[in-house]
Design an enzyme around this catalytic site. Structure first.
Site, PDB file in Angstrom:
ATOM      1  N   CYS A   2       1.107  -1.405  -0.530  1.00  0.00           N
ATOM      2  CA  CYS A   2      -0.123  -0.530  -0.054  1.00  0.00           C
ATOM      3  C   CYS A   2       0.701   1.555   0.357  1.00  0.00           C
ATOM      4  O   CYS A   2       1.894   1.546   0.322  1.00  0.00           O
ATOM      5  CB  CYS A   2      -1.174   0.375   1.228  1.00  0.00           C
ATOM      6  SG  CYS A   2      -2.234  -1.133   1.418  1.00  0.00           S
ATOM      7  N   ARG A  27       1.717   1.111  -5.942  1.00  0.00           N
ATOM      8  CA  ARG A  27       2.338   0.175  -4.711  1.00  0.00           C
ATOM      9  C   ARG A  27       0.893  -0.722  -4.934  1.00  0.00           C
ATOM     10  O   ARG A  27       0.658  -1.748  -3.731  1.00  0.00           O
ATOM     11  CB  ARG A  27       2.900   0.636  -3.472  1.00  0.00           C
ATOM     12  CG  ARG A  27       4.040   1.451  -3.745  1.00  0.00           C
ATOM     13  CD  ARG A  27       4.682   2.384  -2.466  1.00  0.00           C
ATOM     14  NE  ARG A  27       4.739   1.606  -1.200  1.00  0.00           N
ATOM     15  CZ  ARG A  27       6.098   0.335  -0.891  1.00  0.00           C
ATOM     16  NH1 ARG A  27       6.527   0.957  -1.484  1.00  0.00           N
ATOM     17  NH2 ARG A  27       5.620  -0.090   0.499  1.00  0.00           N
ATOM     18  N   TRP A  74      -3.814  -1.344  -1.509  1.00  0.00           N
ATOM     19  CA  TRP A  74      -3.695  -3.125  -1.896  1.00  0.00           C
ATOM     20  C   TRP A  74      -4.422  -3.586  -1.161  1.00  0.00           C
ATOM     21  O   TRP A  74      -3.415  -4.304  -0.329  1.00  0.00           O
ATOM     22  CB  TRP A  74      -2.156  -3.559  -2.485  1.00  0.00           C
ATOM     23  CG  TRP A  74      -2.297  -4.941  -3.667  1.00  0.00           C
ATOM     24  CD1 TRP A  74      -2.123  -5.051  -4.867  1.00  0.00           C
ATOM     25  CD2 TRP A  74      -2.540  -6.172  -2.925  1.00  0.00           C
ATOM     26  NE1 TRP A  74      -2.497  -6.448  -5.069  1.00  0.00           N
ATOM     27  CE2 TRP A  74      -2.258  -6.638  -3.924  1.00  0.00           C
ATOM     28  CE3 TRP A  74      -2.188  -6.591  -1.584  1.00  0.00           C
ATOM     29  CZ2 TRP A  74      -1.787  -7.700  -3.833  1.00  0.00           C
ATOM     30  CZ3 TRP A  74      -1.844  -7.849  -1.849  1.00  0.00           C
ATOM     31  CH2 TRP A  74      -1.221  -9.082  -2.788  1.00  0.00           C
ATOM     32  N   ASN A 100      -0.059   0.378   5.793  1.00  0.00           N
ATOM     33  CA  ASN A 100       1.245  -1.386   5.471  1.00  0.00           C
ATOM     34  C   ASN A 100       1.777  -2.074   5.997  1.00  0.00           C
ATOM     35  O   ASN A 100       2.340  -1.644   6.650  1.00  0.00           O
ATOM     36  CB  ASN A 100       1.855   0.184   4.807  1.00  0.00           C
ATOM     37  CG  ASN A 100       2.296  -1.193   3.487  1.00  0.00           C
ATOM     38  OD1 ASN A 100       1.965  -1.988   3.051  1.00  0.00           O
ATOM     39  ND2 ASN A 100       3.685  -0.815   3.181  1.00  0.00           N
ATOM     40  N   GLY A 101       0.794  -3.213   5.670  1.00  0.00           N
ATOM     41  CA  GLY A 101       1.729  -4.568   6.207  1.00  0.00           C
ATOM     42  C   GLY A 101       0.513  -5.316   6.428  1.00  0.00           C
ATOM     43  O   GLY A 101      -1.138  -5.216   6.085  1.00  0.00           O
ATOM     44  N   GLU A 485      10.875 -15.226 -18.043  1.00  0.00           N
ATOM     45  CA  GLU A 485      10.252 -13.986 -17.895  1.00  0.00           C
ATOM     46  C   GLU A 485       9.756 -13.272 -19.557  1.00  0.00           C
ATOM     47  O   GLU A 485       8.222 -12.498 -18.398  1.00  0.00           O
ATOM     48  CB  GLU A 485      11.661 -13.186 -18.379  1.00  0.00           C
ATOM     49  CG  GLU A 485      11.668 -11.703 -18.026  1.00  0.00           C
ATOM     50  CD  GLU A 485      11.119 -10.675 -17.037  1.00  0.00           C
ATOM     51  OE1 GLU A 485      10.954 -11.895 -16.003  1.00  0.00           O
ATOM     52  OE2 GLU A 485      10.679 -10.044 -17.158  1.00  0.00           O
ATOM     53  N   LYS A 489       5.865 -11.115 -17.749  1.00  0.00           N
ATOM     54  CA  LYS A 489       5.305  -9.712 -18.474  1.00  0.00           C
ATOM     55  C   LYS A 489       4.293 -10.138 -18.903  1.00  0.00           C
ATOM     56  O   LYS A 489       2.915  -9.115 -19.065  1.00  0.00           O
ATOM     57  CB  LYS A 489       6.779  -9.452 -19.680  1.00  0.00           C
ATOM     58  CG  LYS A 489       8.234  -8.777 -18.663  1.00  0.00           C
ATOM     59  CD  LYS A 489       8.244  -7.148 -18.156  1.00  0.00           C
ATOM     60  CE  LYS A 489       7.793  -7.859 -16.966  1.00  0.00           C
ATOM     61  NZ  LYS A 489       8.098  -8.829 -15.710  1.00  0.00           N
ATOM     62  N   GLU A 492       1.052 -10.699 -16.557  1.00  0.00           N
ATOM     63  CA  GLU A 492       0.818  -9.516 -15.960  1.00  0.00           C
ATOM     64  C   GLU A 492       0.437  -8.445 -16.623  1.00  0.00           C
ATOM     65  O   GLU A 492      -0.213  -7.884 -15.651  1.00  0.00           O
ATOM     66  CB  GLU A 492       2.550  -9.690 -14.937  1.00  0.00           C
ATOM     67  CG  GLU A 492       3.089  -8.595 -14.916  1.00  0.00           C
ATOM     68  CD  GLU A 492       4.219  -8.598 -14.669  1.00  0.00           C
ATOM     69  OE1 GLU A 492       4.260  -8.227 -13.354  1.00  0.00           O
ATOM     70  OE2 GLU A 492       5.990  -8.787 -14.845  1.00  0.00           O
ATOM     71  N   HIS A 508       7.188 -33.359 -23.422  1.00  0.00           N
ATOM     72  CA  HIS A 508       6.916 -34.394 -22.721  1.00  0.00           C
ATOM     73  C   HIS A 508       5.515 -33.095 -21.589  1.00  0.00           C
ATOM     74  O   HIS A 508       5.379 -33.346 -20.307  1.00  0.00           O
ATOM     75  CB  HIS A 508       8.120 -33.938 -20.968  1.00  0.00           C
ATOM     76  CG  HIS A 508       9.017 -34.072 -21.099  1.00  0.00           C
ATOM     77  ND1 HIS A 508       9.647 -35.298 -22.011  1.00  0.00           N
ATOM     78  CD2 HIS A 508      10.310 -33.637 -22.061  1.00  0.00           C
ATOM     79  CE1 HIS A 508      11.075 -35.928 -21.966  1.00  0.00           C
ATOM     80  NE2 HIS A 508      11.342 -34.746 -22.181  1.00  0.00           N
ATOM     81  N   LYS A 606       3.492  -3.226  -7.537  1.00  0.00           N
ATOM     82  CA  LYS A 606       4.894  -3.426  -7.384  1.00  0.00           C
ATOM     83  C   LYS A 606       5.506  -3.612  -6.226  1.00  0.00           C
ATOM     84  O   LYS A 606       6.777  -4.415  -6.618  1.00  0.00           O
ATOM     85  CB  LYS A 606       5.386  -1.856  -8.220  1.00  0.00           C
ATOM     86  CG  LYS A 606       6.684  -1.457  -8.379  1.00  0.00           C
ATOM     87  CD  LYS A 606       7.060  -1.618  -9.119  1.00  0.00           C
ATOM     88  CE  LYS A 606       8.194  -1.745  -9.937  1.00  0.00           C
ATOM     89  NZ  LYS A 606       8.549  -2.358 -10.753  1.00  0.00           N
TER      90      LYS A 606
HETATM   91  C1  AGP Z   1       7.801  -7.917 -12.113  1.00  0.00           C
HETATM   92  O1  AGP Z   1       7.347  -8.119 -13.272  1.00  0.00           O
HETATM   93  C2  AGP Z   1       6.591  -8.434 -11.046  1.00  0.00           C
HETATM   94  N1  AGP Z   1       6.065  -7.244 -10.714  1.00  0.00           N
HETATM   95  C3  AGP Z   1       7.387  -9.258  -9.850  1.00  0.00           C
HETATM   96  O2  AGP Z   1       6.689 -10.492  -9.939  1.00  0.00           O
HETATM   97  C4  AGP Z   1       8.296  -8.819  -9.487  1.00  0.00           C
HETATM   98  O3  AGP Z   1       9.611  -9.222  -9.995  1.00  0.00           O
HETATM   99  C5  AGP Z   1       8.612  -9.401  -7.918  1.00  0.00           C
HETATM  100  O4  AGP Z   1       7.688  -8.770  -7.432  1.00  0.00           O
HETATM  101  C6  AGP Z   1       9.871  -8.608  -7.756  1.00  0.00           C
HETATM  102  O5  AGP Z   1       9.804  -7.780  -6.796  1.00  0.00           O
HETATM  103  P1  AGP Z   1      11.658  -7.181  -6.170  1.00  0.00           P
HETATM  104  O6  AGP Z   1      12.273  -7.392  -7.365  1.00  0.00           O
HETATM  105  O7  AGP Z   1      11.049  -6.057  -5.975  1.00  0.00           O
HETATM  106  O8  AGP Z   1      11.789  -8.151  -5.033  1.00  0.00           O
END
Ligand code: AGP
Length: 611
Positions: A2, A27, A74, A100-101, A485, A489, A492, A508, A606
């Site tokens: 958050c 966030r 969030w 936040n938490g 990766e 991308k 998400e 497989h 994020k």
């Molecule tokens: C990546 O596009 C995502 N937003 C997510 O997987 C991110 O890489 C992951 O949460 C790790 O975040 P960090 O690198 O800040 O630890």
């Protein structure tokens, strides 16, 4: 997960708080709220985004005030609706709090309050905390500060909180344990937030709160205390390292596109001052003291989450190839709960853009408790992971605002290569194998630019697949993590289901998925070229549409696929940096064409600072 902002000073707190919240929306953006002091505490909150809250403040004429707090959420406990939105107030409406938490023992505390006649209205753990502060304040007749402190001593879990009290309208109190909080020191004004982005336009003087610390602000002073020992703590005042325009979009439609296009520069920044040009040697000040311990380690573990885990996988290949030491890559969320074999002869690298990912932070603490040496590879200066680890290397990619990580990933892979070369050169001063890699690292920025020039072509490829419901990404060796990766991308930000696999694994199981509706992205490199061509033929024989990303210039590739995206050739250890960029652009243009919220994808945030 958050975003929190608190302000006390001379300006209209609503303006400062709303702008600050919009900078923190990456966030979390399920709901938002604000509370200001003006003849009592005035509070407004709404499900939706900060823009929705701004409209509500205008419509309901939030009064002017020079002290206030705000929150963009969030959701962790309770669905994103007005009731569960922050701030939360106690039943006497004398206290208002943003958090936040996650408070892990909130049900126990909620039951304790209920037994003493205090019923919570919302489903959130946060409301339990503000009710507890109020209950202690009224029962024990102690101060605002002491009530907050005593309440926090009963809490188990992670929190970053900012609190207002109606009885003390010229004071703001904040505290942290496990969730980040930093405050700026302005000219008779203070602004506290989840990170530095809401602070930078007011002041560059900042102080990072550490775990189990509480800060009290009045209009012209502040002090920091230990929550447990209640003594004053003298904190270092730091300078913010980046400029305001680095966190603005600078004309791009989205932060993600801006950050993709910054990668030539961000990769250069990650290497700046770290390659001794005439000697071809690497210099990483933050690792100097740890080199021998790393080379003597019985076990090297690299731990991370998400995209950072993909970068870790590439890093592990490079370290094993150049340094000849075995490396395990662990998801932090798995490592922290498993009975792993970790001891004083273990070195743990933690890779994190935000430096605040709860699982990664917990993995570090676990490794430290078992005697391991810990090393952080982090982007955000002063973040929790940067301060928790024994040694570290910043990747200097600059602020990454888009939820989907792009420039941080390529900088992580760059820095992991620098680390591997540093270790290889320390192990064998005359090692020749790394000379080509060092030379190619210097060529990376210009080669990235050549790929970015293909953006229009990649957009036109994306336009063919807007209706696709599934994608498969396949790669071998160093390109297998790129397949992972690329798939992450896409899923998400466009919500199209996508999976990354080792290309040879296709037969497989995943080959059962192949038909004319299944686009398959192959990342083709020299090692295993013939084998991956066979995989491509297998897909084509079943009607699958093939997209190829490669540095290989073979005419046959154009016969085997609908589209070929060519990247410049470069050392295989850093080729993943070049082959990932077209996949970032492919995901971006597909998500944009589908009208998705590219910078703030649904359900995501994020920085995952909850477990
Ligand atoms: C990546 O596009 C995502 N937003 C997510 O997987 C991110 O890489 C992951 O949460 C790790 O975040 P960090 O690198 O800040 O630890």
């Amino acid at each position: 997960m958050c975003g929190i902002v608190g302000y006390i000073g001379k300006k209209n707190s609503k303006e400062v708080i709303l702008k600050g919240l919009s900078r923190l929306e990456y966030r979390g953006y399920d709901s938002a709220g604000i509370a200001v002091h003006s003849n009592g505490i005035n509070q407004l909150k709404t499900s939706g985004k900060v823009a929705d809250l701004d409209a509500k403040c205008i419509k309901e004429k939030l009064p002017k005030s020079s002290i206030g707090i705000g929150h963009t959420r969030w959701a962790t406990h309770g669905i994103p609706n007005d009731t569960n939105a922050h701030p939360h107030q106690d039943i006497t409406r004398n206290f208002t709090l943003v958090h936040n938490g996650i408070i892990e023992n909130y049900l126990t505390l909620k039951k304790y309050l209920a037994q003493n006649g205090i019923e919570c209205k919302s489903d959130t753990d946060t409301e339990v905390l503000v009710q507890l502060i109020s209950y202690i304040y009224n029962k024990d007749k102690i101060s605002f500060e002491e009530s907050v402190r005593y309440a926090l001593m009963k809490v188990v879990g992670a929190y970053g909180i900012v609190v207002l009290c109606g009885d003390e309208p010229d004071k703001i109190i904040a505290a942290r344990h496990g969730s980040p909080l930093v405050f700026g020191i302005g000219d008779s004004e203070f602004i506290i937030a989840s990170d530095t982005s809401p602070i930078i336009e007011f002041t560059r003087k900042i102080v990072y709160l550490d775990d189990a610390e509480l800060v009290v602000f009045t209009r012209d002073d502040y002090y920091v205390k230990s929550i447990l020992e209640n003594h004053i703590i003298l904190k270092t005042v730091n300078e913010i390292q980046f400029s305001l325009n680095q966190i603005e979009k600078n004309g791009y439609d989205h932060f993600m596109l801006k950050e993709i296009n910054e990668q030539s520069n961000s990769i250069a920044e990650s290497m700046r001052g770290r390659i001794i040009i005439d000697e071809g040697r690497i210099k990483l000040g933050g690792l100097q003291e740890a080199i021998q311990d790393i080379l003597n380690a019985k076990r090297i573990i690299i731990t991370a989450c998400g995209t950072s885990w993909h970068a870790s996988l590439i890093g592990s290949f490079v370290i094993e190839e150049l340094v000849r030491i075995p490396v395990n890559v662990e998801y932090a969320s798995e490592f922290r709960y498993r009975e792993t074999i970790v001891g004083p002869d273990t070195v743990l690298f933690a890779i994190s853009q935000s430096g605040e990912t709860a699982d990664t932070l917990a993995a570090i603490k676990k490794a430290k408790s078992l005697g391991a040496l810990t090393i952080g590879v982090v982007n955000v200066v002063g973040s929790s992971i940067a301060r928790e680890t024994d040694h570290g290397v910043y990747i200097h990619a600059g602020p990454e605002i888009g939820v989907a990580s792009t420039k941080a990933f390529t900088s992580q892979v760059t820095v992991l290569n620098l680390i591997a070369i540093l270790l290889a050169q320390a192990k064998d001063r005359n090692i020749k194998e790394v000379a080509n890699l060092v030379n190619d690292l210097k060529l990376l920025p210009e080669k990235v630019e050549l790929i970015l020039k293909q953006s229009k072509k990649i957009k036109s490829i994306a336009d063919n697949y807007i209706d696709a419901e599934n994608f498969l990404y396949l790669g071998r060796g160093y390109q297998f993590p790129v397949a992972l990766e690329g798939a992450l991308k896409l899923k998400e930000i466009s919500y199209i289901h996508a999976e990354g696999y080792p290309a040879a694994e296709m037969k497989h199981g995943p080959i059962a998925l192949i038909d004319e509706n299944m686009p398959v992205v192959f990342i083709v490199n020299e090692k295993g070229y013939e084998k991956i061509i066979s995989n491509i033929q297998e897909v084509r024989a079943r009607g699958g549409k093939v997209i190829i990303v490669t540095s290989i210039d073979q005419e046959e590739l154009h016969e085997y696929s609908s589209h070929v995206i060519h990247v410049p050739s470069i050392h295989q250890c850093i080729l993943p940096i070049l082959t990932t960029i077209p996949l970032q652009l492919l995901a971006y243009y597909l998500a944009k064409a589908k009208g998705c919220d590219v910078d703030q994808p649904r359900n995501l945030a994020k920085s995952v600072t909850v477990e």
